[in-house]
Design an enzyme around this catalytic site. Structure first.
Site, mmCIF file in Angstrom:
data_model
loop_
_atom_site.group_PDB
_atom_site.id
_atom_site.type_symbol
_atom_site.label_atom_id
_atom_site.label_comp_id
_atom_site.label_asym_id
_atom_site.label_seq_id
_atom_site.Cartn_x
_atom_site.Cartn_y
_atom_site.Cartn_z
ATOM 1 N N ASP A 20 23.040 9.495 -25.125
ATOM 2 C CA ASP A 20 23.577 8.466 -23.869
ATOM 3 C C ASP A 20 24.715 7.914 -23.906
ATOM 4 O OD1 ASP A 20 22.443 7.171 -25.836
ATOM 5 O OD2 ASP A 20 20.685 6.290 -25.071
ATOM 6 N N ASN A 28 11.032 -1.814 -25.265
ATOM 7 C CA ASN A 28 10.045 -1.585 -23.965
ATOM 8 C C ASN A 28 9.536 -0.199 -23.699
ATOM 9 O OD1 ASN A 28 12.391 -0.209 -23.337
ATOM 10 N ND2 ASN A 28 12.984 -1.397 -21.805
ATOM 11 N N HIS A 43 11.465 2.544 -24.053
ATOM 12 C CA HIS A 43 12.630 3.577 -23.401
ATOM 13 C C HIS A 43 12.882 4.618 -24.689
ATOM 14 C CE1 HIS A 43 16.247 0.595 -24.394
ATOM 15 N NE2 HIS A 43 16.200 1.750 -25.437
ATOM 16 N N GLU A 89 14.621 4.080 -18.921
ATOM 17 C CA GLU A 89 13.824 2.590 -18.944
ATOM 18 C C GLU A 89 12.594 2.781 -18.085
ATOM 19 O OE1 GLU A 89 14.986 0.523 -20.665
ATOM 20 O OE2 GLU A 89 17.196 0.093 -20.153
HETATM 21 C C1 F6R Z 1 20.402 5.263 -28.411
HETATM 22 C C2 F6R Z 1 19.169 5.090 -27.402
HETATM 23 C C3 F6R Z 1 18.082 4.204 -27.459
HETATM 24 C C4 F6R Z 1 17.779 3.548 -28.743
HETATM 25 C C5 F6R Z 1 16.809 2.439 -28.843
HETATM 26 C C6 F6R Z 1 16.363 1.928 -30.064
HETATM 27 O O1 F6R Z 1 21.183 6.492 -28.217
HETATM 28 O O2 F6R Z 1 19.043 6.250 -26.848
HETATM 29 O O3 F6R Z 1 17.215 4.721 -26.917
HETATM 30 O O4 F6R Z 1 17.334 4.575 -29.682
HETATM 31 O O5 F6R Z 1 17.631 1.562 -27.923
HETATM 32 O O6 F6R Z 1 17.699 1.019 -30.580
HETATM 33 P P1 F6R Z 1 17.919 0.527 -32.025
HETATM 34 O O7 F6R Z 1 17.490 1.907 -32.939
HETATM 35 O O8 F6R Z 1 18.971 0.017 -32.135
HETATM 36 O O9 F6R Z 1 16.261 -0.547 -32.132
#
Ligand code: F6R
Length: 242
Positions: A67, A136, A138, A143
């Protein structure tokens, strides 16, 4: 989804790096799907050690990231391109032309989404996809929703994600509201999936994704249907498992 329980963040990172290194040794021209965020930082650090010790080479690898925020350019310090450059790409000496992320500056959403899907297709799909998990549930920026997305699309970030990601910005107001993300369909088409989870704040999402109902309201739960998905989670992230 197979669960590998580890004690802490460090062990999770070492285990994840081992699995990725194995993939690259077996297939040096692998297409690696990569993630950003706090979770994979240690994994990238371990992989950089392997590379510096001459144990693996990333020369023939291609990478595709999950992303990118809309409206942030590659040299914006909060962009995921910048994160990848500083946490991994520069340190492994990979040719930037072999690394791909959605272009957050392309305002033509349709064109950008189909361009990115074609990039992934052109590389023959993803051999191993590394994932973190949102509080959540994702994955990427997919989401909670009423359906599972297919290919790359533009999403509006939820309040919970903005709240979680504001730590990288001066304030919550500065967190971009939109992002491009790879779709669930593309993630599920990866040959192998490695989901990482560390910390108590991930415990609810880990339980629901591993032991709950498969539903787009908990995007990571779809990984239960993948043939080769591995979750590496530490004690805190596993603390709510039945
Ligand atoms: C990042 C991504 C997100 C993160 C998720 C967890 O490229 O795709 O899905 O993997 O938000 O983020 P952290 O690792 O910062 O807890």
């Amino acid at each position: 989804m197979k669960l590998i329980r580890v004690t802490d963040y460090e062990e999770m990172s070492r285990k994840a790096a081992e699995i990725i290194a194995e993939q690259v040794k077996e297939k040096p021209e692998s297409c690696l799907g990569l993630a950003t965020g706090e979770t994979p930082v240690g994994t990238y650090r371990e992989l950089v050690h392997y590379r510096n010790e001459g144990k693996i080479s990333f020369e023939r690898v291609h990478t595709v990231n999950l992303d990118e925020y809309c409206g942030l350019s590659a040299d914006d310090r909060q962009s995921y391109r910048y994160y990848m450059k500083t946490n991994f790409f520069d340190a492994i000496g990979i040719d930037p032309a072999r690394t791909f992320l959605p272009d957050g500056m392309n305002t033509d959403v349709e064109a950008e989404c189909s361009r990115y899907d074609r990039v992934i297709e052109g590389l023959g799909g993803i051999d191993l996809q590394l994932l973190g998990i949102g509080r959540n549930g994702h994955i990427g920026f997919n989401e909670p929703a009423s359906y599972f997305s297919k290919g790359t699309h533009c999403v509006t970030l939820t309040e919970s994600t903005i709240e979680a990601n504001k730590r990288y910005f001066a304030s919550a107001e500065e967190v971009p509201r939109k992002a491009y993300t790879m779709g669930i369909g593309t993630i599920m088409a990866a040959k192998k999936i490695l989901l990482l989870a560390s910390g108590r704040e991930k415990a609810d999402a880990v339980r629901a994704s591993l032991q709950g109902e498969v539903t787009p309201e908990m995007p990571a739960s779809i990984l239960q249907f993948h043939r080769d998905a591995v979750l590496i989670a530490d004690e805190e992230a596993c603390s709510k498992l039945n």
